[in-house]
Design a protein around this motif. Structure first.
Motif, PDB file in Angstrom:
ATOM      1  N   SER A   8     -11.987  -0.090   2.389  1.00  0.00           N
ATOM      2  CA  SER A   8     -11.075   1.057   2.742  1.00  0.00           C
ATOM      3  C   SER A   8     -11.770   1.926   3.531  1.00  0.00           C
ATOM      4  O   SER A   8     -11.246   2.503   4.699  1.00  0.00           O
ATOM      5  CB  SER A   8     -10.655   1.906   1.600  1.00  0.00           C
ATOM      6  N   ARG A  12      -2.405  -1.018  -6.087  1.00  0.00           N
ATOM      7  CA  ARG A  12      -3.814  -0.277  -5.783  1.00  0.00           C
ATOM      8  C   ARG A  12      -4.622  -1.457  -5.863  1.00  0.00           C
ATOM      9  O   ARG A  12      -4.689  -2.544  -6.617  1.00  0.00           O
ATOM     10  CB  ARG A  12      -4.274   0.629  -7.121  1.00  0.00           C
ATOM     11  N   THR A  29       0.830  -1.269   0.075  1.00  0.00           N
ATOM     12  CA  THR A  29       0.136  -0.053  -0.001  1.00  0.00           C
ATOM     13  C   THR A  29       0.910   1.325  -0.084  1.00  0.00           C
ATOM     14  O   THR A  29       2.227   1.021   0.167  1.00  0.00           O
ATOM     15  CB  THR A  29      -0.863   0.064   1.444  1.00  0.00           C
ATOM     16  N   ASN A  64     -13.684   0.990  -3.469  1.00  0.00           N
ATOM     17  CA  ASN A  64     -13.081  -0.050  -2.762  1.00  0.00           C
ATOM     18  C   ASN A  64     -13.729   0.129  -1.217  1.00  0.00           C
ATOM     19  O   ASN A  64     -13.075   1.020  -0.435  1.00  0.00           O
ATOM     20  CB  ASN A  64     -11.660  -0.069  -2.624  1.00  0.00           C
ATOM     21  N   GLY A  89     -10.633   5.096  -5.893  1.00  0.00           N
ATOM     22  CA  GLY A  89     -10.023   4.475  -6.970  1.00  0.00           C
ATOM     23  C   GLY A  89      -9.872   5.364  -8.169  1.00  0.00           C
ATOM     24  O   GLY A  89     -10.472   6.422  -8.407  1.00  0.00           O
ATOM     25  N   GLN A 104      -4.583   8.063   2.956  1.00  0.00           N
ATOM     26  CA  GLN A 104      -4.631   7.287   1.913  1.00  0.00           C
ATOM     27  C   GLN A 104      -5.789   6.224   1.449  1.00  0.00           C
ATOM     28  O   GLN A 104      -5.941   6.004   0.539  1.00  0.00           O
ATOM     29  CB  GLN A 104      -3.131   6.201   2.353  1.00  0.00           C
ATOM     30  N   LYS A 105      -6.601   6.043   2.620  1.00  0.00           N
ATOM     31  CA  LYS A 105      -7.815   5.157   2.420  1.00  0.00           C
ATOM     32  C   LYS A 105      -8.788   5.883   1.790  1.00  0.00           C
ATOM     33  O   LYS A 105      -9.713   5.102   1.284  1.00  0.00           O
ATOM     34  CB  LYS A 105      -8.174   4.628   3.745  1.00  0.00           C
ATOM     35  N   VAL A 108      -7.640   8.390  -6.945  1.00  0.00           N
ATOM     36  CA  VAL A 108      -6.500   7.616  -6.178  1.00  0.00           C
ATOM     37  C   VAL A 108      -5.254   7.774  -6.827  1.00  0.00           C
ATOM     38  O   VAL A 108      -4.052   7.458  -6.133  1.00  0.00           O
ATOM     39  CB  VAL A 108      -6.713   6.106  -6.147  1.00  0.00           C
ATOM     40  N   GLN A 145      -8.013   5.702  -1.723  1.00  0.00           N
ATOM     41  CA  GLN A 145      -8.148   4.418  -2.189  1.00  0.00           C
ATOM     42  C   GLN A 145      -9.520   3.838  -2.322  1.00  0.00           C
ATOM     43  O   GLN A 145      -9.662   3.303  -3.245  1.00  0.00           O
ATOM     44  CB  GLN A 145      -7.477   3.458  -1.164  1.00  0.00           C
TER      45      GLN A 145
END
Length: 385
Positions: A251, A199, A5, A248, A290, A283-284, A294, A287
């Motif tokens: 996340s 990713r 990650t 996602n 996407g 970051q999440k 991202v 993520q």
């Protein structure tokens, strides 16, 4: 180098500032610990009013997207599309793919990415960045409000229930592409080390098909690619395409929770705060979106970026607001991404950022890190509800 990650290694509350009564509050209730942290922030930030022209009558209040009324939401979306319809101000010799005013902001984010992420300037640079686009929405497109924040923890277990993803707001996932929804390995350009990032797979991968941003066109990027293209390293060339997402849910469900929000804002020191924020939230959040959202360099292509970073700035503001004297100018981190030298300056060794370091926003605007740290002076006047 491979990472699975991105990160592994005494003032009265005056009437004009009264917070709204949110009887229609939806989602997971705030825990008492978070309410306590918010209360301390508000008490302390109000003591700074009257400095540098920021008063109870001039301060802007940023709110959750899920708490603003439908008319304000629609006006915000109108203003974003207005910026997307205006010609760019950046010299196209710098990036031939720049088309409009939104691209101006995406371009400077691309241009500075390897010095404003996983670095000591991350928080300050993005605070100024957000203030500048908020002003552009107001001054150039007649928007009267502020940039709302994406209130992830309220909907962490079912994120699409947030109004952020309604078909009258920013829409939801991209079209499901059975052969192109991840996982992906990408290589970050512009560093002396070949840094590979994974990713995760998502539930879309294609164009956003519903809502006001269905078939919304973006031009710059992507840089999220398995290799570095030496002829178009940072995605500056024109590449017109639809806005895409690849949500996602894990996340949000596993990281963007009230428990982690309390841990971030309640951190005892700047280093703990920074890494909790980066690993468990910043970051999440990217993520979760996407695709365009991202992409480390071109994520401002997705208009949700600005709500995402309003929330990041809010969490920092709340942390600062627990003890303003000690925390307003607290800085932590290297001068480049993970301290890795840039390929344009391969022999410059890693070094820690200071509040006097200069940052770059293009157009000869180069404030220092310390200039982007206060909320109610140094050219800004806002707080969070």
């Amino acid at each position: 180098m491979h990472l699975s990650t991105l990160i592994t290694s005494g003032v009265l509350l005056m009437a004009p500032l009264a917070l709204s009564c949110r009887g229609n509050y939806s989602g997971i209730p705030k825990p008492a610990d978070f309410n306590k942290l918010e209360s301390q922030y508000r008490t302390n930030i109000l003591t700074t009013l009257g400095t540098d022209g920021c008063t109870d009558k001039t301060i802007r209040i940023r709110k959750s997207w899920d708490d603003i009324d439908a008319a304000t939401r629609q006006d915000y979306i109108r203003a974003v599309k207005c910026l997307a319809s205006k010609p760019a101000l950046t010299d196209k010799s710098l990036a031939s793919g720049i088309v409009n005013r939104l691209d101006d902001f995406t371009y400077i984010h691309i241009n500075q990415t390897n010095t404003i992420h996983i670095s000591g300037s991350f928080l300050s640079w993005h605070r100024i960045f957000m203030w500048r686009i908020e002003n552009a929405l107001r001054d150039e497109c007649g928007y009267k409000g502020t940039i709302p924040y994406w209130d992830q923890a309220r909907f962490s277990q079912d994120p699409l229930k947030s109004q952020v993803f309604s078909n009258t707001s920013f829409g939801g996932d991209g079209e499901y592409l059975p052969n192109d929804h991840g996982p992906y390995n990408i290589t970050i350009p512009g560093l002396v080390a070949n840094l590979t990032v994974t990713r995760p797979a998502g539930t879309g991968g294609g164009c956003v098909k519903e809502g006001p941003f269905a078939n919304f066109s973006v031009s710059l990027g992507p840089t999220d690619r398995p290799f570095v293209d030496p002829n178009n390293k940072f995605g500056y060339d024109a590449n017109p395409r639809c806005l895409s997402r690849n949500l996602n849910v894990a996340s949000a469900r596993d990281y963007m929770t009230w428990e982690n929000a309390v841990g971030i804002v309640g951190a005892a020191d700047i280093a703990t705060f920074y890494w909790n924020l980066e690993n468990n939230w910043h970051q999440k959040s990217h993520q979760f979106l996407g695709r365009d959202g991202v992409d480390l360099f071109t994520s401002p292509n997705d208009p949700i970026f600005y709500l995402l970073h309003s929330q990041i700035d809010r969490l920092w503001a709340l942390w600062q607001g627990q003890a303003l004297e000690e925390r307003t100018f607290a800085v932590y981190g290297n001068r480049t991404f993970f301290g890795i030298p840039l390929d344009s300056a391969p022999n410059v060794p890693p070094s820690n950022a200071t509040v006097d370091d200069l940052m770059d926003f293009g157009h000869r605007y180069r404030p220092r890190i310390k200039d982007g740290m206060p909320m109610t002076y140094a050219g800004r006047c806002y707080m969070y509800e």
